[in-house]
Design an enzyme around this catalytic site. Structure first.
Site, PDB file in Angstrom:
ATOM      1  N   ILE A  52       7.408   6.981  17.113  1.00 43.89           N
ATOM      2  CA  ILE A  52       7.366   7.649  15.619  1.00 43.89           C
ATOM      3  C   ILE A  52       5.950   8.564  15.988  1.00 43.89           C
ATOM      4  CG2 ILE A  52       6.918   7.342  13.331  1.00 43.89           C
ATOM      5  CD1 ILE A  52       9.568   6.286  14.198  1.00 43.89           C
TER       6      ILE A  52
ATOM      7  N   CYS B 118      -4.940  12.970  12.947  1.00 46.98           N
ATOM      8  CA  CYS B 118      -5.617  11.594  12.539  1.00 46.98           C
ATOM      9  C   CYS B 118      -5.605  10.841  13.827  1.00 46.98           C
ATOM     10  CB  CYS B 118      -5.260  11.114  11.317  1.00 46.98           C
ATOM     11  SG  CYS B 118      -3.512  10.275  11.849  1.00 46.98           S
TER      12      CYS B 118
ATOM     13  N   ARG C 254      -4.501  10.924   4.148  1.00 43.72           N
ATOM     14  CA  ARG C 254      -3.204  11.957   4.489  1.00 43.72           C
ATOM     15  C   ARG C 254      -2.268  12.128   3.402  1.00 43.72           C
ATOM     16  NH1 ARG C 254      -2.381  14.219   9.204  1.00 43.72           N
ATOM     17  NH2 ARG C 254      -0.450  14.653   8.251  1.00 43.72           N
TER      18      ARG C 254
ATOM     19  N   ARG D 162      -8.954  -0.517   3.987  1.00 44.32           N
ATOM     20  CA  ARG D 162      -7.985   0.442   3.701  1.00 44.32           C
ATOM     21  C   ARG D 162      -6.526   0.016   3.271  1.00 44.32           C
ATOM     22  NH1 ARG D 162      -8.076   6.194   6.329  1.00 44.32           N
ATOM     23  NH2 ARG D 162      -6.642   6.448   4.619  1.00 44.32           N
TER      24      ARG D 162
ATOM     25  N   ARG E 116       0.572  14.765  13.400  1.00 43.47           N
ATOM     26  CA  ARG E 116       1.233  14.305  12.003  1.00 43.47           C
ATOM     27  C   ARG E 116       1.031  15.862  11.031  1.00 43.47           C
ATOM     28  NH1 ARG E 116      -1.194   9.006   9.624  1.00 43.47           N
ATOM     29  NH2 ARG E 116       0.734   8.986   8.444  1.00 43.47           N
ATOM     30  N   PRO E 117       1.858  16.732  11.349  1.00 42.82           N
ATOM     31  CA  PRO E 117       2.011  17.693  11.060  1.00 42.82           C
ATOM     32  C   PRO E 117       2.806  17.670   9.378  1.00 42.82           C
ATOM     33  CG  PRO E 117       3.745  17.836  12.508  1.00 42.82           C
ATOM     34  CD  PRO E 117       2.782  16.563  12.591  1.00 42.82           C
ATOM     35  N   VAL E 118       2.599  18.870   8.684  1.00 44.78           N
ATOM     36  CA  VAL E 118       3.420  18.676   7.419  1.00 44.78           C
ATOM     37  C   VAL E 118       4.419  19.607   7.183  1.00 44.78           C
ATOM     38  CG1 VAL E 118       1.414  17.640   6.219  1.00 44.78           C
ATOM     39  CG2 VAL E 118       1.530  19.861   6.260  1.00 44.78           C
ATOM     40  N   ASP E 119       4.814  20.428   8.421  1.00 43.95           N
ATOM     41  CA  ASP E 119       5.988  21.393   8.511  1.00 43.95           C
ATOM     42  C   ASP E 119       7.154  21.143   7.376  1.00 43.95           C
ATOM     43  OD1 ASP E 119       6.244  19.639  10.531  1.00 43.95           O
ATOM     44  OD2 ASP E 119       7.641  20.871  11.519  1.00 43.95           O
ATOM     45  N   LEU E 120       7.480  19.675   7.681  1.00 41.17           N
ATOM     46  CA  LEU E 120       8.998  19.139   6.950  1.00 41.17           C
ATOM     47  C   LEU E 120       8.668  19.200   5.441  1.00 41.17           C
ATOM     48  CD1 LEU E 120      10.187  16.715   9.747  1.00 41.17           C
ATOM     49  CD2 LEU E 120      10.826  19.275   9.370  1.00 41.17           C
TER      50      LEU E 120
ATOM     51  N   LYS F  56       0.918  -1.132   0.076  1.00 39.77           N
ATOM     52  CA  LYS F  56      -0.053   0.082  -0.113  1.00 39.77           C
ATOM     53  C   LYS F  56       0.949   1.125   0.043  1.00 39.77           C
ATOM     54  CE  LYS F  56      -1.725   1.590   4.252  1.00 39.77           C
ATOM     55  NZ  LYS F  56      -1.635   3.075   4.216  1.00 39.77           N
ATOM     56  N   ASN F  57       1.832   1.253   0.877  1.00 38.17           N
ATOM     57  CA  ASN F  57       2.617   2.361   1.185  1.00 38.17           C
ATOM     58  C   ASN F  57       3.578   2.844  -0.022  1.00 38.17           C
ATOM     59  OD1 ASN F  57       1.150   3.063   3.215  1.00 38.17           O
ATOM     60  ND2 ASN F  57       2.476   2.709   4.966  1.00 38.17           N
TER      61      ASN F  57
ATOM     62  N   ASP G 201       4.307   0.545  12.143  1.00 39.35           N
ATOM     63  CA  ASP G 201       3.265   0.009  11.488  1.00 39.35           C
ATOM     64  C   ASP G 201       2.897  -1.557  11.701  1.00 39.35           C
ATOM     65  OD1 ASP G 201       2.566   2.154  10.408  1.00 39.35           O
ATOM     66  OD2 ASP G 201       3.271   1.679   8.220  1.00 39.35           O
TER      67      ASP G 201
HETATM   68  N1  EPU Z   1       6.510  14.762  10.861  1.00 35.55           N
HETATM   69  C1  EPU Z   1       6.494  15.934  11.136  1.00 35.55           C
HETATM   70  N2  EPU Z   1       6.469  16.683  10.352  1.00 35.55           N
HETATM   71  C2  EPU Z   1       6.371  16.642   8.922  1.00 35.55           C
HETATM   72  C3  EPU Z   1       6.258  15.258   8.721  1.00 35.55           C
HETATM   73  C4  EPU Z   1       6.439  14.238   9.593  1.00 35.55           C
HETATM   74  O1  EPU Z   1       6.648  16.425  12.383  1.00 35.55           O
HETATM   75  O2  EPU Z   1       6.392  17.359   8.127  1.00 35.55           O
HETATM   76  C5  EPU Z   1       6.617  13.698  12.085  1.00 35.55           C
HETATM   77  C6  EPU Z   1       5.371  12.913  11.997  1.00 35.55           C
HETATM   78  O3  EPU Z   1       4.397  13.594  12.767  1.00 35.55           O
HETATM   79  C7  EPU Z   1       5.937  11.600  12.755  1.00 35.55           C
HETATM   80  C8  EPU Z   1       7.210  11.356  12.186  1.00 35.55           C
HETATM   81  O4  EPU Z   1       7.542  12.677  11.430  1.00 35.55           O
HETATM   82  O5  EPU Z   1       5.945  11.680  14.300  1.00 35.55           O
HETATM   83  C9  EPU Z   1       7.341  10.382  10.865  1.00 35.55           C
HETATM   84  O6  EPU Z   1       6.273  10.709   9.841  1.00 35.55           O
HETATM   85  P1  EPU Z   1       6.500  10.384   8.367  1.00 35.55           P
HETATM   86  O7  EPU Z   1       6.369  11.546   7.609  1.00 35.55           O
HETATM   87  O8  EPU Z   1       7.699   9.383   8.299  1.00 35.55           O
HETATM   88  O9  EPU Z   1       5.109   9.569   8.245  1.00 35.55           O
HETATM   89  P2  EPU Z   1       3.986   9.538   6.918  1.00 35.55           P
HETATM   90  O10 EPU Z   1       4.841   9.936   5.874  1.00 35.55           O
HETATM   91  O11 EPU Z   1       3.007  10.700   7.262  1.00 35.55           O
HETATM   92  C10 EPU Z   1       4.319   6.970   6.272  1.00 35.55           C
HETATM   93  C11 EPU Z   1       3.130   5.855   6.243  1.00 35.55           C
HETATM   94  C12 EPU Z   1       2.589   5.579   7.544  1.00 35.55           C
HETATM   95  C13 EPU Z   1       3.769   5.002   8.385  1.00 35.55           C
HETATM   96  C14 EPU Z   1       4.897   6.275   8.494  1.00 35.55           C
HETATM   97  C15 EPU Z   1       6.172   5.862   9.357  1.00 35.55           C
HETATM   98  C16 EPU Z   1       2.319   5.956   4.092  1.00 35.55           C
HETATM   99  C17 EPU Z   1       1.042   6.316   3.252  1.00 35.55           C
HETATM  100  N3  EPU Z   1       2.117   6.381   5.344  1.00 35.55           N
HETATM  101  O12 EPU Z   1       3.654   8.000   6.926  1.00 35.55           O
HETATM  102  O13 EPU Z   1       1.830   4.555   7.460  1.00 35.55           O
HETATM  103  O14 EPU Z   1       3.440   4.859   9.608  1.00 35.55           O
HETATM  104  O15 EPU Z   1       5.356   6.795   7.227  1.00 35.55           O
HETATM  105  O16 EPU Z   1       6.809   4.784   8.834  1.00 35.55           O
HETATM  106  O17 EPU Z   1       3.380   5.771   3.348  1.00 35.55           O
HETATM  107  C18 EPU Z   1      -0.011   3.011   7.742  1.00 35.55           C
HETATM  108  O18 EPU Z   1       0.111   2.603   6.607  1.00 35.55           O
HETATM  109  O19 EPU Z   1      -0.844   2.592   8.389  1.00 35.55           O
HETATM  110  C19 EPU Z   1       0.726   4.185   8.058  1.00 35.55           C
HETATM  111  C20 EPU Z   1       0.356   5.090   9.025  1.00 35.55           C
END
Ligand code: EPU
Length: 429
Positions: free
Chosen positions: A338, A126, A102, A408, A131-135, A22-23, A316
């Site tokens: 995480i 969620c 997301r 999902r 889960r911010p998107v600042d980065l 999926k991911n 996960d």
């Molecule tokens: N984070 C920030 N700022 C950002 C982005 C992330 O602070 O701008 C933090 C997040 O809040 C979290 C950490 O960084 O604490 C890691 O988040 P990451 O960005 O790696 O996660 P993601 O890209 O949102 C993907 C997977 C998740 C999986 C995580 C960690 C997909 C579609 N989603 O999420 O999968 O848990 O990486 O490996 O690839 C799932 O499949 O059930 C799932 C949640």
């Protein structure tokens, strides 16, 4: 809404076919926005998230064709998608769609890289955390995007195109790394990403982009270098096997006992989790066809695990491991590093008779001799499947509600488990 009914106490024996990840599928579908030509993806799993992303991409004008099965083809092999983003008719991703999934926020990268603009709803929090998107925004800004946040939307503009840059992530982020790679692929000049996520899905997307003409090296390490190119072309790519689905079924077998071949699984994608299963008392054997997992006779041993970015133990699989440890002979500790709120399953496992104590980010699990079936539900996908694992070993009937979350991310979970001897069925809502 559908429910899943499980009568616990049956061992699992046989073969389970592992689906495409999926991911990896989601960012691969999003990457199709980078090119006018058709991207063909094989081994795409049939999941609610894939269908939803098709709708989201459709809103931008992307045409997705699902190829039918050829005669004689194994019904369990994934589907083939032909994705054409020839005409992008809209660069806005609305709240109604982004709030449902997301990862759809990631469309911002290919849209701004190819079209010079994008307006994408902020995804919001969620069930598993803020889960911010600042980065992700930081990465796009480094590449020369002007960002404004207005009315809950991120408005990204780069009318003259993006420029290569150095992006140093202060924290490992999968979504941030996908976003940076996609945007940098069409930027002028070279981009270097430091502290990049090393998850196998990053490597899979980079492989596909390279087939489309991108110049990405180092994917799978923490330093990725991307030489921007003016245009990407069509390609054909097979989605890699789902390591989280693999680990989930491996834990199910460890829970019930039995012997199952996880066909198509690639052990190197989840070595940390397989090592933990070995410590817990399962026998894990890589074979030419996949991975064989067995537990016969021996009881389950407790473990100490902390989730971490790849190659560490994946967040996960945290909920599934916790379900397994509810039956261990002794006390386990599982620490989630995480996501701050990924413990939705704890109270539901307690309803089944588990002894779990939460202290901040660490769960202490005192193994019990038996779980007892009950109605349960969860509000995220991995938590839901952990309840299925617990239900497989619980005495009597467990009814897992809100199956939507399972659909999902797990393809035909009840069918795959039933074929190996589980007493599990889906009841229509
Ligand atoms: N984070 C920030 N700022 C950002 C982005 C992330 O602070 O701008 C933090 C997040 O809040 C979290 C950490 O960084 O604490 C890691 O988040 P990451 O960005 O790696 O996660 P993601 O890209 O949102 C993907 C997977 C998740 C999986 C995580 C960690 C997909 C579609 N989603 O999420 O999968 O848990 O990486 O490996 O690839 C799932 O499949 O059930 C799932 C949640």
């Amino acid at each position: 809404m559908d429910r899943i009914r499980i009568i616990g106490g049956h061992r699992l024996n046989g073969t389970i076919q592992i689906s495409g990840a999926k991911n990896a599928t989601l960012p691969l579908m999003i990457a199709s926005l980078l090119s006018e030509d058709t991207l063909i993806l094989d081994n795409v799993p049939q999941l609610a998230d894939v269908v939803l992303l098709q709708r989201i991409l459709g809103n931008h004008g992307v045409d997705v064709m699902i190829a039918g099965k050829r005669a004689g083809e194994d019904a369990n092999n994934g589907r083939t998608l032909h994705i054409s983003a020839k005409h992008i008719v809209d660069t806005t991703a609305p709240y109604e769609l982004v709030s449902k999934m997301r990862a759809s926020f990631w469309v911002i990268a290919p849209l701004v890289a190819r079209m010079g603009e994008a307006k994408v709803s902020m995804p919001g929090g969620c069930a598993i955390g803020t889960r911010p998107v600042d980065l992700l925004i930081m990465a796009l800004e480094k590449l020369g995007t002007e960002i404004e946040v207005e009315g809950g939307y991120v408005i990204a503009r780069a009318p003259k195109g993006l420029c290569g840059a150095e992006i140093n992530f202060p924290k490992v982020t999968v979504g941030g790394t996908h976003t940076a790679i996609m945007a940098a692929s069409l930027a002028h000049g070279t981009t270097v990403i430091e502290n990049a996520a090393r998850e196998p899905e990053i490597g899979d997307v980079a492989d596909c982009l390279n087939k489309m003409g991108a110049k990405i090296s180092g994917a799978g390490t923490s330093r990725i270098v991307i030489e921007g190119v003016p245009k990407l072309h069509g390609a054909r790519h097979t989605v890699l096997p789902d390591r989280i689905e693999t680990g989930t079924y491996a834990m199910a077998v460890a829970m019930t006992g039995g012997d199952v071949l996880l066909q198509n699984a690639r052990p190197e994608l989840l070595q940390a989790a397989l090592d933990v299963l070995g410590q817990a008392g399962a026998t894990v054997t890589p074979t030419n066809e996949g991975v064989r997992v067995a537990r016969n006779g021996a009881g389950l041993m407790p473990v100490e695990v902390t989730t971490a970015p790849f190659p560490g133990f994946p967040t996960d699989l945290q909920a599934q491991l916790m379900a397994l440890m509810t039956r261990a002979h002794g006390t386990s500790h599982i620490t989630e590093t995480i996501f701050e709120n990924r413990f939705m399953h704890v109270q539901e496992l307690v309803r089944l008779g588990a002894h779990i104590h939460l202290d901040g980010e660490t769960a202490t699990i005192d193994g019990v001799p038996c779980l007892k079936g009950a109605p349960v539900m969860a509000t995220d996908l991995r938590a839901s499947v952990s309840l299925v694992i617990a239900g497989l070993a619980a005495e009597g009937e467990t009814m897992v509600n809100r199956v939507y979350h399972l659909d999902r991310g797990f393809e035909r979970v009840e069918e795959k488990l039933a074929r190996c001897g589980a007493a599990i069925e889906r009841l229509g809502g």
